[in-house]
Design a protein around this motif. Structure first.
Motif, short mmCIF file in Angstrom:
data_model
loop_
_atom_site.label_atom_id
_atom_site.label_comp_id
_atom_site.label_asym_id
_atom_site.label_seq_id
_atom_site.Cartn_x
_atom_site.Cartn_y
_atom_site.Cartn_z
N SER A 9 0.80 -1.23 0.00
CA SER A 9 0.00 0.00 0.00
C SER A 9 0.83 1.28 0.00
CB SER A 9 -0.94 0.02 1.21
OG SER A 9 -0.19 0.20 2.39
N VAL A 31 -5.76 -3.57 0.75
CA VAL A 31 -5.15 -3.50 2.09
C VAL A 31 -5.98 -2.50 2.89
CG1 VAL A 31 -3.07 -2.99 3.43
CG2 VAL A 31 -2.85 -3.91 1.11
N GLU A 32 -6.58 -2.99 3.96
CA GLU A 32 -7.40 -2.08 4.78
C GLU A 32 -6.87 -2.07 6.20
OE1 GLU A 32 -11.90 -2.78 3.28
OE2 GLU A 32 -10.92 -4.49 4.22
N GLN A 54 7.12 -2.67 -1.83
CA GLN A 54 6.71 -1.91 -0.64
C GLN A 54 7.88 -1.03 -0.20
OE1 GLN A 54 4.12 -1.04 0.97
NE2 GLN A 54 3.86 -2.11 2.90
N GLU A 66 3.02 -4.69 7.36
CA GLU A 66 2.19 -5.04 6.19
C GLU A 66 2.95 -5.97 5.25
OE1 GLU A 66 0.47 -1.70 3.93
OE2 GLU A 66 0.64 -2.98 2.17
#
Ligand code: R5P
Length: 296
Positions: A9, A31-32, A54, A66
């Protein structure tokens, strides 16, 4: 072999740029963050070698967590090998124990990523001041690979300068200063930098003659901006003409970091897009894609 590029993200644009240079379409999993802050990821089924992109800014700890969740999930979803493309690799400045009990955080980070299933890490201009790439690779089973943005940065800044002297703020920046000078066909020098504390530094100017000359300052990271600011001030005091600063990772962590560089007398600032910021005009996506082709 077709590569699958999956975006974290932190930097969807970088995943897109790498995928485009590879001639594939990147995937952007959902992705939350749950209301309590937990990360929730849904990833597609994959196979073969997966490139997971990332960068580690802002919020390096969030991005690291993440990455661990995503890589573990990608392995479950069918990935045989995961190459983590981490354009800005955080924690590399914490590579040595200076006082008893201090964490060698880069080693811990690599161990966590190894446990998650990362096989390779490809990054850009890694902060390798005390340790080499081999030393970092020897810490875990993860193979470390590096590309450089310096040629592209020097070319970009060079358009603005006339036969510049290249200056590195400290002896560790010599490898980049030399590279930039070679590319521009000019000479280079490195200054003497002493870090008094994480937030305080002292730059000792050398007797380099910059009077009336254009200067290109080159460094890997601009964080608080203090290092470059002090170099600019010292060059201005010595009568330099145009001053440009080119750096790979624009962390720009101090509130006043960017303005401070102009205030000190910078004429032109440029960085790579390992971290998106107002100076990131050099896209390292195609450079990373070129290296990925060698790795598979
Ligand atoms: C240090 O050795 C690095 O190469 C950079 O010069 C440093 O991280 C810059 O930090 P700051 O912008 O906070 O002075």
């Amino acid at each position: 072999m077709m590569l699958i590029v999956v975006a974290g993200s932190s930097h969807p644009g970088m995943a897109h740029s790498i995928a485009r240079a590879l001639g594939v379409k990147a995937r952007f999993p959902m992705v939350e963050r749950f209301p309590d802050g937990e990360i929730h990821i849904v990833a597609p089924a994959v196979e073969g070698t997966v490139v997971y992109v990332q960068t580690m800014h802002p919020y390096p700890n969030e991005m690291l967590t993440e990455m661990e969740f995503a890589v573990d999930l990608l392995k479950e979803q069918g990935a045989e090998r995961v190459i983590a493309v981490v354009p800005y690799l955080a924690y590399t400045r914490q590579d040595t124990r200076h006082v008893d009990g201090e964490a060698v955080a880069v080693r811990t980070m690599l161990r966590l990523l190894e446990a998650a299933g990362v096989n390779d890490i490809l990054s850009v201009d890694i902060h390798l001041h005390r340790l080499g790439l081999e030393d970092l690779s020897a810490m875990t089973s993860i193979k470390l690979h590096e590309v450089s943005a310096v040629d592209a940065l020097a070319k970009e800044a060079g358009r603005f300068l006339n036969k510049p002297v290249v200056v590195g703020p400290d002896s560790e920046s010599e490898r980049w200063a030399k590279r930039a000078a070679d590319l521009l066909g000019s000479n280079y020098d490195v200054l003497e930098k002493h870090r008094i504390s994480p937030k305080e530094i002292e730059i000792r100017p050398k007797t380099m003659d910059v009077k009336g000359r254009d200067v290109l300052i080159i460094d890997d990271i601009v964080s608080t901006g203090d290092t470059i600011k002090k170099v600019i001030e010292s060059l201005r005091a010595r009568g330099a003409n145009k001053i440009a600063a080119a750096f790979t990772h624009g962390v720009l962590s101090g509130e006043d970091a960017a303005a401070g560089l102009y205030r000190a007398g910078a004429d032109y600032l440029v960085s790579a897009n390992t971290i998106n910021n107002e100076f990131s005009r050099v896209d390292v996506g195609p450079i990373i894609a070129g290296k990925l082709k060698e790795l598979i």
